[in-house]
Design an enzyme around this catalytic site. Structure first.
Site, PDB file in Angstrom:
ATOM      1  N   ARG A 133       0.807  -1.215   0.000  1.00 55.27           N
ATOM      2  CA  ARG A 133       0.000   0.000   0.000  1.00 55.27           C
ATOM      3  C   ARG A 133       0.850   1.281   0.000  1.00 55.27           C
ATOM      4  O   ARG A 133       0.505   2.253  -0.645  1.00 55.27           O
ATOM      5  CB  ARG A 133      -0.890  -0.008   1.251  1.00 55.27           C
ATOM      6  CG  ARG A 133      -2.152   0.799   1.099  1.00 55.27           C
ATOM      7  CD  ARG A 133      -2.917   0.741   2.384  1.00 55.27           C
ATOM      8  NE  ARG A 133      -3.446  -0.609   2.604  1.00 55.27           N
ATOM      9  CZ  ARG A 133      -4.713  -0.860   2.835  1.00 55.27           C
ATOM     10  NH1 ARG A 133      -5.577   0.114   2.885  1.00 55.27           N
ATOM     11  NH2 ARG A 133      -5.133  -2.086   3.045  1.00 55.27           N
TER      12      ARG A 133
ATOM     13  N   LYS B  26       2.151 -19.250   6.298  1.00 51.83           N
ATOM     14  CA  LYS B  26       1.332 -19.629   7.442  1.00 51.83           C
ATOM     15  C   LYS B  26       0.896 -18.385   8.212  1.00 51.83           C
ATOM     16  O   LYS B  26       1.567 -17.361   8.052  1.00 51.83           O
ATOM     17  CB  LYS B  26       2.092 -20.597   8.349  1.00 51.83           C
ATOM     18  CG  LYS B  26       3.264 -19.941   9.106  1.00 51.83           C
ATOM     19  CD  LYS B  26       3.791 -20.823  10.162  1.00 51.83           C
ATOM     20  CE  LYS B  26       3.200 -20.497  11.489  1.00 51.83           C
ATOM     21  NZ  LYS B  26       3.999 -19.636  12.363  1.00 51.83           N
TER      22      LYS B  26
ATOM     23  N   HIS C 167       8.440 -23.107   6.616  1.00 52.59           N
ATOM     24  CA  HIS C 167       9.875 -22.888   6.420  1.00 52.59           C
ATOM     25  C   HIS C 167      10.740 -23.951   7.105  1.00 52.59           C
ATOM     26  O   HIS C 167      11.893 -24.122   6.739  1.00 52.59           O
ATOM     27  CB  HIS C 167      10.283 -21.460   6.830  1.00 52.59           C
ATOM     28  CG  HIS C 167      10.439 -21.266   8.303  1.00 52.59           C
ATOM     29  ND1 HIS C 167       9.385 -21.005   9.130  1.00 52.59           N
ATOM     30  CD2 HIS C 167      11.535 -21.296   9.101  1.00 52.59           C
ATOM     31  CE1 HIS C 167       9.831 -20.875  10.371  1.00 52.59           C
ATOM     32  NE2 HIS C 167      11.132 -21.050  10.383  1.00 52.59           N
TER      33      HIS C 167
ATOM     34  N   LYS D  32      14.730 -26.317   5.957  1.00 47.94           N
ATOM     35  CA  LYS D  32      15.979 -26.409   6.724  1.00 47.94           C
ATOM     36  C   LYS D  32      16.754 -27.645   6.284  1.00 47.94           C
ATOM     37  O   LYS D  32      16.178 -28.722   6.132  1.00 47.94           O
ATOM     38  CB  LYS D  32      15.687 -26.468   8.223  1.00 47.94           C
ATOM     39  CG  LYS D  32      15.037 -25.181   8.732  1.00 47.94           C
ATOM     40  CD  LYS D  32      14.827 -25.218  10.224  1.00 47.94           C
ATOM     41  CE  LYS D  32      14.040 -23.996  10.657  1.00 47.94           C
ATOM     42  NZ  LYS D  32      14.622 -23.266  11.747  1.00 47.94           N
TER      43      LYS D  32
ATOM     44  N   HIS E  71       4.963 -26.705  11.877  1.00 43.15           N
ATOM     45  CA  HIS E  71       6.371 -27.110  11.893  1.00 43.15           C
ATOM     46  C   HIS E  71       6.610 -28.476  12.542  1.00 43.15           C
ATOM     47  O   HIS E  71       7.250 -29.351  11.959  1.00 43.15           O
ATOM     48  CB  HIS E  71       7.222 -26.074  12.638  1.00 43.15           C
ATOM     49  CG  HIS E  71       7.069 -24.680  12.117  1.00 43.15           C
ATOM     50  ND1 HIS E  71       6.908 -24.395  10.789  1.00 43.15           N
ATOM     51  CD2 HIS E  71       7.046 -23.477  12.752  1.00 43.15           C
ATOM     52  CE1 HIS E  71       6.815 -23.078  10.625  1.00 43.15           C
ATOM     53  NE2 HIS E  71       6.886 -22.502  11.803  1.00 43.15           N
TER      54      HIS E  71
HETATM   55  C1  BG6 Z   1       7.598 -19.178  13.003  1.00 40.86           C
HETATM   56  C2  BG6 Z   1       6.796 -18.874  14.237  1.00 40.86           C
HETATM   57  O1  BG6 Z   1       6.818 -19.858  12.067  1.00 40.86           O
HETATM   58  O2  BG6 Z   1       8.722 -19.973  13.368  1.00 40.86           O
HETATM   59  C3  BG6 Z   1       7.646 -18.149  15.253  1.00 40.86           C
HETATM   60  O3  BG6 Z   1       5.689 -18.066  13.883  1.00 40.86           O
HETATM   61  C4  BG6 Z   1       8.895 -18.935  15.552  1.00 40.86           C
HETATM   62  O4  BG6 Z   1       6.912 -17.901  16.436  1.00 40.86           O
HETATM   63  C5  BG6 Z   1       9.611 -19.323  14.268  1.00 40.86           C
HETATM   64  O5  BG6 Z   1       9.721 -18.111  16.331  1.00 40.86           O
HETATM   65  C6  BG6 Z   1      10.760 -20.264  14.558  1.00 40.86           C
HETATM   66  O6  BG6 Z   1      11.475 -20.475  13.378  1.00 40.86           O
HETATM   67  P1  BG6 Z   1      13.046 -20.587  13.372  1.00 40.86           P
HETATM   68  O7  BG6 Z   1      13.400 -20.886  11.959  1.00 40.86           O
HETATM   69  O8  BG6 Z   1      13.564 -19.280  13.849  1.00 40.86           O
HETATM   70  O9  BG6 Z   1      13.375 -21.705  14.307  1.00 40.86           O
END
Ligand code: BG6
Length: 493
Positions: free
Chosen positions: A47, A156, A186, A190, A248
């Site tokens: 925006r 997400k 994500h 990893k 996750h």
């Molecule tokens: C995110 C969560 O998806 O993953 C966060 O919303 C969390 O709350 C994060 O801190 C952790 O990811 P990573 O890659 O930092 O371990």
């Protein structure tokens, strides 16, 4: 590695946090390693009113701040940013999307790019439906040429329970083909998480022990020292179960528990994950311990309580910690407990998978572990990534005394090997059209189906069973119940 086809990446939410912290730094790394398509541009949409030049200059500073490791030269950053464009647009207004269509046409001509658009929705989830409908209304959801395509990456949280996830799936699937929807988790990007598959399916020694005959239990940890930072408002509506478990941790468990697919193919792989999720034994509220952090102190640092964090209600019952135990009802895992532990404001940051092997049937030596066994395989998911195998060996001396020792492999010992971040890997996969590491509709809905009863129970009884723990501690004492119940034999399926 072959480069992805020429394309345009359109990022909705380009002035937001995700874009500056993760997306652009990852795209720069891909550029720096010459992995981006020959003809490629990034079009940021949000925006805020920026010209291309202003957006580039803001993002240049962000890149300097958020790129890890050695900082690139200004020339190198400029060489990347020259491919970055910006369009100020009110994404809620469908009539404004014609400006997007116009800008895309100009960029395609300028950079000689076929009709291939990869959309990235880095926006709040309540906007997903609005943006995807507007794309459809403006004919931006379908390619107009044979060599063209559309793909859409969705961040997400994907829904907040089974019903909302189904509605969102319905909405997106009515506009894009399932194969073109990339639901990002994500954690799957990893390196160590992908390595679970290689470790399991490229090595006979582990796979032959990978079942209820040899494995006692599996623990999956995602503990963080950080609190909710400035995300209190989002977190209030999420809590640890939605924020970490539904996505996750469930995905990690899927990789640990799945059967070997017939081939390394996105659909076959995702079939196997979905099969695991279908075999989950229904959860009951007594299988889950939830907690919320109160204030605490680590060294000289005083840490606030969750209820005092910015954006959090003073009487909030949102959980910042979850410990849970569950079973998978199939031949490989029948009777083997799986545990998840995740929390904010813990004493340590720890993301790992611990496979506890069964104990030997008869103890011959002093010092042998009495609970569990000397044998554990530990896959450390967070940085520095590593794999350790623990076993018992004789302590030098005259007695047969046993001590647990560890054989460790650290990823950073692979000199000169660049370890890509999760977002680099996943962005590249989506550009290539590879959805192996993205979540499919069925798995997504099954994961919500699994945790929905707990969410409903907590909604009905917000305070019941809500424990507390001091910020900077190891979590609520009640987490130990899960294990104790098993040891005392109360634990039944
Ligand atoms: C995110 C969560 O998806 O993953 C966060 O919303 C969390 O709350 C994060 O801190 C952790 O990811 P990573 O890659 O930092 O371990």
């Amino acid at each position: 590695m072959t480069k992805p086809e020429n394309q345009i990446l359109v990022i909705f939410g380009a002035s937001g946090d995700l874009t500056k912290r993760k997306l652009l730094p990852s795209l720069f790394e891909l550029f720096d390693r010459n992995l981006l398509p020959e003809h490629f541009v990034i079009l940021g949409v949000a925006r805020t009113a920026f010209s291309d030049k202003e957006f580039r200059s803001v993002q240049k500073e962000n890149l300097k701040q958020f790129l890890k490791g050695e900082k690139p030269s200004d020339e190198r950053l400029d060489a990347f940013l020259i491919r970055v464009y910006y369009l100020g647009l009110d994404t809620d207004k469908s009539e404004e999307y014609r400006f997007l269509a116009e800008k895309v046409t100009i960029l395609r001509e300028l950079h000689d790019i076929p009709d291939r658009l990869l959309y990235y929705l880095a926006i709040p989830p309540q906007k997903y439906a609005i943006v995807s409908s507007a794309l459809k209304e403006n004919g931006l959801h379908q390619a107009q040429t044979v060599d063209g395509w559309r793909r859409i990456i969705v961040e997400k949280p994907f829904g907040s329970n089974l019903k909302t996830a189904q509605e969102l799936n319905y909405q997106l699937c009515s506009i894009f083909a399932e194969d073109d929807i990339y639901r990002i988790d994500h954690f799957l990007g990893k390196e160590t998480v992908q390595n679970i598959l290689v470790l399991r399916f490229a090595n006979q020694i582990f796979e032959s022990l990978w079942n209820r005959n040899y494995i006692d239990s599996v623990e999956i940890y995602a503990l963080e020292k950080l609190g909710v930072e400035n995300r209190g408002k989002y977190y209030e509506g999420a809590g640890a179960l939605r924020d970490m478990v539904q996505n996750h941790l469930m995905q990690l468990m899927g990789f640990v528990a799945m059967e070997a697919p017939a081939a390394f193919d996105a659909e076959l792989m995702r079939d196997e994950v979905a099969k695991v999720f279908r075999s989950l034994h229904p959860l009951s509220p007594t299988d889950v311990v939830r907690g919320q952090y109160t204030s605490g102190q680590v060294g000289d640092q005083v840490l606030s309580a969750y209820r005092d964090e910015y954006g959090v209600a003073v009487s909030s019952s949102t959980e910042t910690y979850v410990a849970m135990r569950f079973y998978i009802d199939n031949w490989r895992w029948g009777g083997v407990p799986f545990y998840f532990y995740t929390g904010k404001r813990m004493s340590v940051s720890r993301s790992e998978i611990v496979i506890h092997f069964k104990n030997v049937p008869h103890h011959l030596f002093n010092g042998m572990c009495t609970y569990g066994s000397c044998n554990q395989l530990i896959l450390k998911v967070d940085s520095p990534e590593s794999i350790s195998l623990k076993f018992g060996l004789k302590v030098p001396g005259s007695f047969f005394e046993v001590k647990q020792v560890s054989m460790d492999f650290a990823y950073n010992s692979l000199c000169n090997t660049y370890i890509a971040t999760a977002y680099e890997r996943l962005l590249l996969d989506a550009m290539q059209g590879d959805s192996t590491l993205y979540t499919r509709t069925d798995a997504l809905e099954l994961s919500w189906r699994f945790i929905d009863p707990i969410l409903e129970y907590w909604e009905k009884y917000p305070e019941r069973g809500l424990t507390s723990y001091s910020a900077g501690s190891e979590g609520p004492e009640e987490r130990k119940w899960l294990l104790q119940r098993r040891l005392s034999g109360i634990d039944t399926l």
